[in-house]
Design a protein around this motif. Structure first.
Motif, PDB file in Angstrom:
ATOM      1  N   ARG A 124       0.944  -1.217   0.086  1.00  0.00           N
ATOM      2  CA  ARG A 124      -0.011  -0.154  -0.051  1.00  0.00           C
ATOM      3  C   ARG A 124       0.791   1.158  -0.159  1.00  0.00           C
ATOM      4  O   ARG A 124       1.904   1.228   0.648  1.00  0.00           O
ATOM      5  CB  ARG A 124      -0.938   0.119   1.258  1.00  0.00           C
ATOM      6  N   VAL A 125       0.402   2.405  -0.598  1.00  0.00           N
ATOM      7  CA  VAL A 125       1.211   3.504  -0.758  1.00  0.00           C
ATOM      8  C   VAL A 125       0.925   4.343   0.727  1.00  0.00           C
ATOM      9  O   VAL A 125      -0.122   4.304   1.194  1.00  0.00           O
ATOM     10  CB  VAL A 125       0.786   4.247  -1.912  1.00  0.00           C
ATOM     11  N   PHE A 126       2.032   4.841   1.425  1.00  0.00           N
ATOM     12  CA  PHE A 126       2.031   5.120   2.543  1.00  0.00           C
ATOM     13  C   PHE A 126       1.209   6.852   2.376  1.00  0.00           C
ATOM     14  O   PHE A 126       1.266   7.270   1.335  1.00  0.00           O
ATOM     15  CB  PHE A 126       3.648   5.761   3.107  1.00  0.00           C
ATOM     16  N   THR A 127       0.642   7.308   3.431  1.00  0.00           N
ATOM     17  CA  THR A 127      -0.169   8.535   3.306  1.00  0.00           C
ATOM     18  C   THR A 127       0.876   9.653   3.240  1.00  0.00           C
ATOM     19  O   THR A 127       2.334   9.363   3.540  1.00  0.00           O
ATOM     20  CB  THR A 127      -1.162   8.454   4.462  1.00  0.00           C
ATOM     21  N   ASP A 128       0.463  10.858   3.013  1.00  0.00           N
ATOM     22  CA  ASP A 128       1.527  12.030   3.026  1.00  0.00           C
ATOM     23  C   ASP A 128       2.069  12.147   4.395  1.00  0.00           C
ATOM     24  O   ASP A 128       3.267  12.347   4.542  1.00  0.00           O
ATOM     25  CB  ASP A 128       0.646  13.224   2.664  1.00  0.00           C
ATOM     26  N   GLU A 129       1.289  11.813   5.536  1.00  0.00           N
ATOM     27  CA  GLU A 129       1.833  12.142   6.920  1.00  0.00           C
ATOM     28  C   GLU A 129       2.970  11.174   7.095  1.00  0.00           C
ATOM     29  O   GLU A 129       3.745  11.358   7.821  1.00  0.00           O
ATOM     30  CB  GLU A 129       0.544  11.918   7.906  1.00  0.00           C
ATOM     31  N   GLU A 130       2.574   9.714   6.701  1.00  0.00           N
ATOM     32  CA  GLU A 130       3.467   8.698   6.769  1.00  0.00           C
ATOM     33  C   GLU A 130       4.673   9.114   6.066  1.00  0.00           C
ATOM     34  O   GLU A 130       5.941   8.675   6.671  1.00  0.00           O
ATOM     35  CB  GLU A 130       3.097   7.412   6.450  1.00  0.00           C
ATOM     36  N   ILE A 131       4.861   9.731   5.164  1.00  0.00           N
ATOM     37  CA  ILE A 131       5.945  10.044   4.070  1.00  0.00           C
ATOM     38  C   ILE A 131       6.720  11.086   4.761  1.00  0.00           C
ATOM     39  O   ILE A 131       7.906  10.987   4.902  1.00  0.00           O
ATOM     40  CB  ILE A 131       5.666  10.474   2.466  1.00  0.00           C
ATOM     41  N   ARG A 132       6.156  11.787   5.426  1.00  0.00           N
ATOM     42  CA  ARG A 132       6.837  12.864   6.145  1.00  0.00           C
ATOM     43  C   ARG A 132       7.535  12.506   7.306  1.00  0.00           C
ATOM     44  O   ARG A 132       8.566  12.767   7.666  1.00  0.00           O
ATOM     45  CB  ARG A 132       5.718  14.208   6.590  1.00  0.00           C
ATOM     46  N   ALA A 133       6.941  11.533   7.964  1.00  0.00           N
ATOM     47  CA  ALA A 133       7.598  10.821   9.286  1.00  0.00           C
ATOM     48  C   ALA A 133       8.678  10.078   8.731  1.00  0.00           C
ATOM     49  O   ALA A 133       9.638  10.106   9.496  1.00  0.00           O
ATOM     50  CB  ALA A 133       6.557  10.028   9.852  1.00  0.00           C
ATOM     51  N   LEU A 134       8.641   9.356   7.560  1.00  0.00           N
ATOM     52  CA  LEU A 134       9.854   8.469   7.143  1.00  0.00           C
ATOM     53  C   LEU A 134      10.790   9.427   6.705  1.00  0.00           C
ATOM     54  O   LEU A 134      12.143   9.086   7.130  1.00  0.00           O
ATOM     55  CB  LEU A 134       9.289   7.821   5.800  1.00  0.00           C
ATOM     56  N   ARG A 135      10.366  10.575   6.125  1.00  0.00           N
ATOM     57  CA  ARG A 135      11.612  11.431   5.817  1.00  0.00           C
ATOM     58  C   ARG A 135      12.006  12.241   6.931  1.00  0.00           C
ATOM     59  O   ARG A 135      13.581  12.282   6.957  1.00  0.00           O
ATOM     60  CB  ARG A 135      11.100  12.526   4.829  1.00  0.00           C
TER      61      ARG A 135
END
Length: 140
Positions: A124-135
């Motif tokens: 599944r594609v990460f949400t925008d919030e999850e991508i910010r957390a990963l970055r």
């Protein structure tokens, strides 16, 4: 392929803090991992880039597959490290991988081959919030 209800609880897990886990596993995959570990000892996964066995998760005895600077460890599943090549990770870094098991022949080099099942990646594609957390955590 969308994640069905049986995988919904797995997908919601988080890592340390609010950084999403990049690779998860289903109960069926954990059962198979434990069976293979009892037979072969310590294991590791490498997400195949598509050569002989297509793009599939490959399970190896840990000492028999060497990783290097061109590989990224995404995490662990039931204590087993899960790797992917850096170049392939560039395509998959915005995606959460879910290791599952389905009936059928596994990759010819992967340990589950004789079991009549094969490991499979759902995603599944990460949400925008999850991508910010990963970055923010330096994971992507």
């Amino acid at each position: 392929m969308p994640v069905d209800e049986t995988h919904a609880a797995v997908v919601k897990e988080k890592g340390a803090g609010d950084v999403p886990v990049q690779v998860l596993t289903t109960d069926a995959a954990v059962e198979l991992i434990r069976k293979l570990r009892a037979q072969y000892g310590e294991l590791m996964f490498h997400q195949s880039g598509g050569c002989c066995d297509g793009s599939s998760p490959m399970c190896f005895p840990r000492a028999e597959f060497l990783t290097g600077d061109s590989d990224v460890q995404l995490g662990e599943v039931d204590g087993v490290p899960f790797y992917m090549s850096k170049s392939q990770f560039e395509y998959w870094k915005h995606t959460q991988l879910i290791l599952d098991v389905v009936p059928g022949r596994g990759g010819m080099f992967s340990l589950e081959g004789p079991e009549g099942v094969r490991f499979l990646i759902r995603s599944r594609v990460f949400t925008d919030e999850e991508i910010r957390a990963l970055r923010g955590a330096g994971r992507i």
